[in-house]
Design a protein around this motif. Structure first.
Motif, PDB file in Angstrom:
ATOM      1  N   LEU A  75       0.821  -1.216   0.000  1.00 17.70           N
ATOM      2  CA  LEU A  75       0.000   0.000   0.000  1.00 17.70           C
ATOM      3  C   LEU A  75       0.852   1.262   0.000  1.00 17.70           C
ATOM      4  N   SER A  76       1.933   1.252   0.749  1.00 18.34           N
ATOM      5  CA  SER A  76       2.804   2.432   0.768  1.00 18.34           C
ATOM      6  C   SER A  76       3.483   2.616  -0.587  1.00 18.34           C
ATOM      7  N   ASP A  77       3.835   1.528  -1.263  1.00 16.57           N
ATOM      8  CA  ASP A  77       4.420   1.627  -2.605  1.00 16.57           C
ATOM      9  C   ASP A  77       3.425   2.253  -3.577  1.00 16.57           C
ATOM     10  N   VAL A  78       2.169   1.816  -3.493  1.00 13.43           N
ATOM     11  CA  VAL A  78       1.130   2.379  -4.355  1.00 13.43           C
ATOM     12  C   VAL A  78       0.959   3.867  -4.059  1.00 13.43           C
ATOM     13  N   TYR A  79       0.937   4.243  -2.810  1.00 14.31           N
ATOM     14  CA  TYR A  79       0.774   5.642  -2.410  1.00 14.31           C
ATOM     15  C   TYR A  79       1.923   6.498  -2.948  1.00 14.31           C
ATOM     16  N   VAL A  80       3.144   6.004  -2.793  1.00 17.86           N
ATOM     17  CA  VAL A  80       4.314   6.772  -3.265  1.00 17.86           C
ATOM     18  C   VAL A  80       4.279   6.906  -4.789  1.00 17.86           C
ATOM     19  N   ARG A  81       3.898   5.849  -5.484  1.00 20.05           N
ATOM     20  CA  ARG A  81       3.813   5.931  -6.956  1.00 20.05           C
ATOM     21  C   ARG A  81       2.780   6.961  -7.390  1.00 20.05           C
ATOM     22  N   ARG A  82       1.697   7.068  -6.667  1.00 15.77           N
ATOM     23  CA  ARG A  82       0.657   8.051  -7.014  1.00 15.77           C
ATOM     24  C   ARG A  82       1.158   9.481  -6.775  1.00 15.77           C
ATOM     25  N   LEU A  83       2.000   9.652  -5.780  1.00 16.55           N
ATOM     26  CA  LEU A  83       2.536  10.976  -5.503  1.00 16.55           C
ATOM     27  C   LEU A  83       3.538  11.433  -6.563  1.00 16.55           C
ATOM     28  N   MET A  84       4.167  10.479  -7.209  1.00 19.22           N
ATOM     29  CA  MET A  84       5.193  10.826  -8.206  1.00 19.22           C
ATOM     30  C   MET A  84       4.581  11.211  -9.481  1.00 19.22           C
TER      31      MET A  84
END
Length: 84
Positions: A75-84
């Motif tokens: 979930l944190s990986d998905v969140y970080v990818r969305r922020l980029m």
């Protein structure tokens, strides 16, 4: 012949003692038993570990914790990818 240790011990205690000295893959020297001579090869060793209730609960707790961490990481990986 495939046989478990308990059955072997009850049928032929002499061979059971020989099997106890072998490691997986080893072949014994000829063994004289009451019913003839044998050469034994220990193909594989399987241990049935007795697990107490406490040990089982700890293992379940550890597994649940690993699953939660794995989901959290994803979930944190998905969140970080969305922020980029």
């Amino acid at each position: 012949m495939k046989i478990d240790k308990f059955t072997l011990h009850s049928r032929n205690p002499v061979l059971s003692k020989v099997v106890d000295t072998l490691k997986a893959g080893e072949i014994s020297k000829p063994v004289k038993a009451p019913d003839g001579y044998y050469i034994v090869k220990l193909v594989d060793v399987w241990e049935n570990k007795i697990v107490t209730q406490t040990m089982k609960e700890k293992e379940l707790h550890d597994i649940r914790l690993l699953i939660k961490r794995n989901k959290s990481d994803k979930l944190s990986d998905v969140y970080v990818r969305r922020l980029m």
